[in-house]
Design an enzyme around this catalytic site. Sequence first.
Site, mmCIF file in Angstrom:
data_model
loop_
_atom_site.group_PDB
_atom_site.id
_atom_site.type_symbol
_atom_site.label_atom_id
_atom_site.label_comp_id
_atom_site.label_asym_id
_atom_site.label_seq_id
_atom_site.Cartn_x
_atom_site.Cartn_y
_atom_site.Cartn_z
ATOM 1 C CG LEU A 6 -1.841 -1.285 1.264
ATOM 2 C CD1 LEU A 6 -2.568 -1.389 2.601
ATOM 3 C CD2 LEU A 6 -2.831 -1.231 0.116
ATOM 4 C CE LYS A 25 11.850 1.241 -1.106
ATOM 5 N NZ LYS A 25 12.385 0.957 -2.438
ATOM 6 C CE LYS A 61 6.179 6.201 0.517
ATOM 7 N NZ LYS A 61 5.821 4.807 0.344
#
Length: 296
Positions: A74, A177, A246
């Site tokens: 998501l 990540k 983001k």
Amino acid sequence: MSKSMTIVPPAKVAVIGLGNMGQPMAACLSRAGYQVAGFDLSADARRKFTAAGGAAASTAEEAVSGAAAVITLLPDGKIVRAAIESMKQHFSPGTIIIDMSSSAPIGTKSLGEELVGAGFGFIDAPVSGGVKRAIDGTLAIMTGGDTKTIDRAEPVLQAMGKSVFRTGPLGSGHAAKALNNYVSAAGLAAAAEAVAIAERFGIDPNILVDVLNASTGRNNSTENKLKQFIISGKFNSGFSLALMAKDIRTADDLAHQLDVPAPLADEVAAQWDDALKVLGSSADHTEIGRYSTTKR
Ligand code: NAD
């Protein structure tokens, strides 16, 4: 650990989020022999998944019921938390939830602790490699969480990835990540600027890329993004600028939360936030090439 506890085919695996990454990663699981039930809020994504041969559930409840593992792919950690909260009463006892989205690590830690406290397994296992490597099943996967839970989930992860790293406790995969994407984004922006400067000087952009790729300026973007998506003007890598912005913001926030000075991350995060405002949420992340070299 008993071997029977590992999640092996033909166990049921739910994939929640069938976008650019979820769809091909679910296909890898099906090819490995898992019984895959996919779900996405978007009817269009569900239709595409079915058209590609997948089994789309019509509700999240149907997807997760009886699943040995529930994978989330998501947009961000807040959406992951909300989705899990709405589905968790349908999870089977001992189900392992694997958040493969690029979520913020501190939120992951608290979500994971709550789920483990409620009797479920939880690991973070974000991925790197983009759509191409998602299709090939050769992603890099970085896992955070309890070792025994990762052991149980390992065959599921191996079906989608070439390298499965163990980065440490809950949230550490998501931290790794975000830091990877900060480094990747900084490299992409620097390379795109270099190409624009070279072109103004009269150097063919393709020749500059060849020079970089044979020299010490080489990076993943010089090899796989400049000619393919920026110089060609295609801007269709399948990874949105909004998601990259983001990730960089997540890395920069982490630096601030941990009180580590990171002035370059501050700059890169501000640059990509502004690019998102200028280019809009439908832009591909490779469009940073045309943003950063436009005079404002
Ligand atoms: P995407 O926008 O293509 O897909 C996300 C999907 O989630 C959409 O189809 C959306 O409808 C669905 N969705 C949103 N809320 C939902 C909910 N509550 N329940 C069910 N479905 C819901 O994004 P993507 O590119 O597939 O990326 C997914 C994650 O993987 C992100 O966290 C991203 O940062 C990360 N990632 C992407 C890439 C890439 O190259 N695209 C590479 C590595 C990591």
